[in-house]
Design a protein around this motif. Structure first.
Motif, PDB file in Angstrom:
ATOM      1  N   GLY A   1      37.283  36.392  43.187  1.00 30.51           N
ATOM      2  CA  GLY A   1      37.571  35.012  44.564  1.00 30.51           C
ATOM      3  C   GLY A   1      37.598  33.452  44.530  1.00 30.51           C
ATOM      4  O   GLY A   1      37.341  33.338  43.614  1.00 30.51           O
ATOM      5  N   GLY A   2      38.048  33.066  45.664  1.00 28.73           N
ATOM      6  CA  GLY A   2      38.104  31.992  45.270  1.00 28.73           C
ATOM      7  C   GLY A   2      36.631  30.638  44.897  1.00 28.73           C
ATOM      8  O   GLY A   2      36.098  30.405  44.229  1.00 28.73           O
ATOM      9  N   ILE A   3      34.980  31.388  45.478  1.00 30.51           N
ATOM     10  CA  ILE A   3      34.071  30.552  45.567  1.00 30.51           C
ATOM     11  C   ILE A   3      33.967  31.327  44.031  1.00 30.51           C
ATOM     12  O   ILE A   3      33.676  30.120  43.039  1.00 30.51           O
ATOM     13  N   GLU A   4      34.153  32.415  43.362  1.00 25.27           N
ATOM     14  CA  GLU A   4      33.784  32.396  41.734  1.00 25.27           C
ATOM     15  C   GLU A   4      34.819  31.473  40.988  1.00 25.27           C
ATOM     16  O   GLU A   4      34.635  30.896  39.756  1.00 25.27           O
ATOM     17  N   VAL A   5      35.950  31.012  41.308  1.00 27.15           N
ATOM     18  CA  VAL A   5      36.558  30.523  40.844  1.00 27.15           C
ATOM     19  C   VAL A   5      36.344  28.793  41.037  1.00 27.15           C
ATOM     20  O   VAL A   5      36.632  28.751  39.271  1.00 27.15           O
ATOM     21  N   ILE A   6      36.007  28.234  42.219  1.00 28.89           N
ATOM     22  CA  ILE A   6      34.969  27.220  41.599  1.00 28.89           C
ATOM     23  C   ILE A   6      33.998  27.019  41.183  1.00 28.89           C
ATOM     24  O   ILE A   6      33.589  26.323  39.896  1.00 28.89           O
ATOM     25  N   GLU A   7      32.926  27.805  40.695  1.00 27.76           N
ATOM     26  CA  GLU A   7      32.097  28.204  40.295  1.00 27.76           C
ATOM     27  C   GLU A   7      32.635  28.244  38.587  1.00 27.76           C
ATOM     28  O   GLU A   7      31.279  27.194  37.947  1.00 27.76           O
ATOM     29  N   PHE A   8      33.959  28.277  38.261  1.00 29.76           N
ATOM     30  CA  PHE A   8      34.074  28.534  36.985  1.00 29.76           C
ATOM     31  C   PHE A   8      34.621  26.796  36.673  1.00 29.76           C
ATOM     32  O   PHE A   8      33.749  26.475  35.480  1.00 29.76           O
TER      33      PHE A   8
END
Length: 125
Positions: A60-67
């Motif tokens: 998901g997008g949140i996980e991409v941001i966190e990465f």
């Protein structure tokens, strides 16, 4: 020439975002249809900005941001989240995760263009 990565599981939405951003001038658009593909692309090449959907089938997008925010060389990369989940709770979560901007779908073409211009200008300052 600027490089923008547009991440959305809908090809129609990726194409629409690119069409809205064409007035930016000399820009190369690259696309990712999944969060995992976005992470791969971000790991391999530099970008000037990411337009990112939240709802994707794998990562998901949140996980991409966190990465992105966990990588030293990507910490300052502007990320504009464009999502159908435009409520205040999602806006707060996205910005707390490290997104640079937030735009709810549906949006008017001038809205996304202005927001991308603002983020690019801020990154250059």
């Amino acid at each position: 020439m600027r490089r923008l990565l547009i991440v959305d599981d809908s090809k129609l939405m990726r194409d629409m975002v690119a069409a809205c951003l064409r007035p930016l001038g000399e820009v190369t658009f690259e696309f990712a249809g999944t969060g995992l593909e976005a992470i791969e692309r971000l790991s391999l090449a530099p970008y000037d900005l990411v337009v990112l959907d939240l709802n994707m089938p794998d990562v998901g997008g949140i996980e991409v941001i966190e990465f992105v925010r966990s990588q030293d060389h990507l910490k300052v990369l502007p990320i504009l989240v464009v999502t159908t989940r435009g409520d205040d709770d999602n806006r707060s979560r996205v910005l707390a995760a490290g997104a640079s901007g937030f735009l709810a779908k549906p949006f008017a073409p001038p809205q996304i263009l202005d927001e991308v211009k603002r983020l690019i200008a801020g990154a250059a300052a």
